[in-house]
Design a protein around this motif. Structure first.
Motif, PDB file in Angstrom:
ATOM      1  N   LYS A 100     -14.530  22.851 -16.473  1.00 46.99           N
ATOM      2  CA  LYS A 100     -13.395  22.300 -15.821  1.00 46.99           C
ATOM      3  C   LYS A 100     -12.090  22.655 -16.302  1.00 46.99           C
ATOM      4  O   LYS A 100     -11.795  22.844 -17.497  1.00 46.99           O
ATOM      5  CB  LYS A 100     -13.516  20.923 -15.744  1.00 46.99           C
ATOM      6  N   ASP A 101     -10.953  22.602 -15.507  1.00 43.54           N
ATOM      7  CA  ASP A 101      -9.558  22.775 -15.916  1.00 43.54           C
ATOM      8  C   ASP A 101      -9.163  21.313 -16.326  1.00 43.54           C
ATOM      9  O   ASP A 101      -9.020  20.780 -15.423  1.00 43.54           O
ATOM     10  CB  ASP A 101      -8.782  23.541 -14.906  1.00 43.54           C
ATOM     11  N   VAL A 102      -8.394  21.034 -17.267  1.00 43.13           N
ATOM     12  CA  VAL A 102      -8.006  19.726 -17.778  1.00 43.13           C
ATOM     13  C   VAL A 102      -6.611  20.126 -18.402  1.00 43.13           C
ATOM     14  O   VAL A 102      -6.463  19.332 -19.405  1.00 43.13           O
ATOM     15  CB  VAL A 102      -9.155  18.963 -18.431  1.00 43.13           C
ATOM     16  N   GLN A 126     -12.518  22.100 -20.399  1.00 46.04           N
ATOM     17  CA  GLN A 126     -13.602  21.177 -20.666  1.00 46.04           C
ATOM     18  C   GLN A 126     -14.864  21.642 -20.497  1.00 46.04           C
ATOM     19  O   GLN A 126     -15.090  22.109 -19.172  1.00 46.04           O
ATOM     20  CB  GLN A 126     -13.289  19.923 -19.986  1.00 46.04           C
ATOM     21  N   ILE A 127     -15.862  21.789 -21.269  1.00 49.29           N
ATOM     22  CA  ILE A 127     -17.027  22.142 -21.205  1.00 49.29           C
ATOM     23  C   ILE A 127     -18.012  20.915 -21.274  1.00 49.29           C
ATOM     24  O   ILE A 127     -17.868  20.252 -22.097  1.00 49.29           O
ATOM     25  CB  ILE A 127     -17.413  23.253 -22.197  1.00 49.29           C
ATOM     26  N   GLU A 128     -18.777  20.817 -20.213  1.00 48.24           N
ATOM     27  CA  GLU A 128     -20.010  19.801 -20.054  1.00 48.24           C
ATOM     28  C   GLU A 128     -21.222  20.198 -20.084  1.00 48.24           C
ATOM     29  O   GLU A 128     -21.469  21.099 -19.293  1.00 48.24           O
ATOM     30  CB  GLU A 128     -19.603  18.877 -18.955  1.00 48.24           C
ATOM     31  N   VAL A 129     -22.135  19.770 -21.089  1.00 49.36           N
ATOM     32  CA  VAL A 129     -23.438  20.091 -21.057  1.00 49.36           C
ATOM     33  C   VAL A 129     -24.256  18.804 -20.984  1.00 49.36           C
ATOM     34  O   VAL A 129     -24.385  18.018 -21.526  1.00 49.36           O
ATOM     35  CB  VAL A 129     -23.770  20.929 -22.318  1.00 49.36           C
ATOM     36  N   VAL A 155     -13.574  20.274 -25.590  1.00 46.93           N
ATOM     37  CA  VAL A 155     -12.634  21.056 -25.144  1.00 46.93           C
ATOM     38  C   VAL A 155     -11.987  21.831 -25.806  1.00 46.93           C
ATOM     39  O   VAL A 155     -11.927  21.801 -27.129  1.00 46.93           O
ATOM     40  CB  VAL A 155     -11.217  19.862 -24.677  1.00 46.93           C
ATOM     41  N   ILE A 156     -11.677  23.062 -25.254  1.00 47.34           N
ATOM     42  CA  ILE A 156     -10.974  24.249 -25.969  1.00 47.34           C
ATOM     43  C   ILE A 156      -9.755  24.374 -25.441  1.00 47.34           C
ATOM     44  O   ILE A 156      -9.609  24.622 -24.145  1.00 47.34           O
ATOM     45  CB  ILE A 156     -11.862  25.353 -26.023  1.00 47.34           C
TER      46      ILE A 156
END
Length: 335
Positions: free
Chosen positions: A249-251, A256-259, A325-326
């Motif tokens: 997702k773009d935040v 943001q990466i969700e696993v 998040v990166i």
């Protein structure tokens, strides 16, 4: 006046007066000195005694005491300085004991987790030597199992090496611009093959614009994903079809990466500690699942070194979701 002096000299009274004055002055000075010595001694002696006892305690290795004072004189400052030293020594001793406990836990975990694949490798190798694998299919199965177990051992050794680098802040990073779409397409393709072999469904959704870039080390970013997914795989439930979902997702300034998984989940009381080194929420369950207990602590360190953060939500018997998040890459405009 001269007449008075002449009169006293004649009677020797003047000399006597001077003598008496000197004696009185001496007595006054002596009494003053005595009073000062007693006052100083009474003020300093107790503190000196306290410092002596404290020094003996330190010599004996006992740091559970206090010599702090509320005074502002020099001896109070000495006592407070000694107290600061004691607190630092105690904290250092505590840290050393914790480090030793962590080292013992690491050795125990690694020894246990290496023993399992070594035993399997030895068993399958003996089976091949004894002729148990008497068909090409069996031999291929045995060789593949040996190969997979050797990979497990290699992963554990790599974790141990990385842990050592983390402990000394010497993780090697090769930061570069990465296209989020291209990177995760390759990553998902590789993960999909591995998870398919384990009968685990992988869902993937990327809601970030195709041209978005991030600054990251591709190898270490892959390690983050691998460690999180591996952790999910360990704790899948047997009563439902296993599923892992990765969502991008773009935040704002971050990606943001969700696993998410539908595994056993984590108890609420254990959630604050999942990123601690060697922490295992359920010792018996984790013993069966394996793992060194440092995988998620490695993940947290790498994410933070990338300028991001990581957190987790979970419900028992429903599943766990890891978020991290990166920061995006942004061109700096100069006027």
């Amino acid at each position: 006046m001269q007449a008075l002096k002449h009169y006293m000299d004649d009677g020797g009274l003047f000399d006597e007066l001077v003598f008496n004055f000197c004696v009185a002055e001496f007595v006054i000075l002596l009494l003053t000195a005595i009073v000062m010595v007693v006052w100083i001694y009474k003020g300093i002696a107790p503190q000196i005694k306290i410092l002596k006892i404290a020094a003996n305690n330190v010599k004996e290795g006992n740091l559970d005491f206090s010599v702090a004072t509320g005074g502002t004189d020099e001896m109070s400052e000495v006592c407070n300085a000694f107290e600061d030293m004691r607190v630092r020594l105690k904290n250092n001793a505590k840290d050393r004991l914790e480090d030793e406990a962590e080292q013992r836990a690491l050795i125990s975990n690694i020894a246990h987790d290496l023993k399992t694949p070594i035993t399997a490798i030895k068993g399958y190798a003996e089976g091949m030597l004894d002729g148990v694998a008497d068909t090409p299919e069996k031999r291929e199965k045995y060789i593949r199992t040996i190969y997979n177990k050797a990979n497990e051992m290699n992963t554990l050794i790599n974790e141990l090496t990385l842990y050592s680098n983390i402990d000394t802040n010497k993780i090697p990073y090769n930061f570069q611009k990465l296209n989020i779409h291209s990177y995760f397409e390759d990553c998902i393709e590789e993960l999909g093959m591995d998870l398919e072999n384990q009968h685990i469904r992988l869902d993937y959704a990327n809601y970030v614009d195709p041209d978005v870039l991030i600054i990251a080390d591709p190898e270490q970013l892959g390690r983050i994903i691998h460690n999180i997914v591996s952790n999910s795989v360990k704790y899948m439930r047997a009563d439902v079809a296993s599923r892992i979902a990765i969502t991008i997702k773009d935040v704002g300034d971050f990606v943001q990466i969700e696993v998410a998984d539908n595994g056993k989940g984590i108890a609420t009381k254990d959630l604050p500690y999942v990123f601690d080194r060697f922490y295992r929420a359920d010792a018996s369950r984790n013993s069966a699942a394996g793992g060194s207990g440092i995988g998620l602590s490695i993940v947290k360190k790498i994410v933070e070194d990338h300028g991001g953060k990581i957190w987790v939500t979970s419900k028992e018997n429903e599943g766990t979701t890891m978020y991290f998040v990166i920061r995006k890459y942004q061109e700096v405009m100069y006027e």
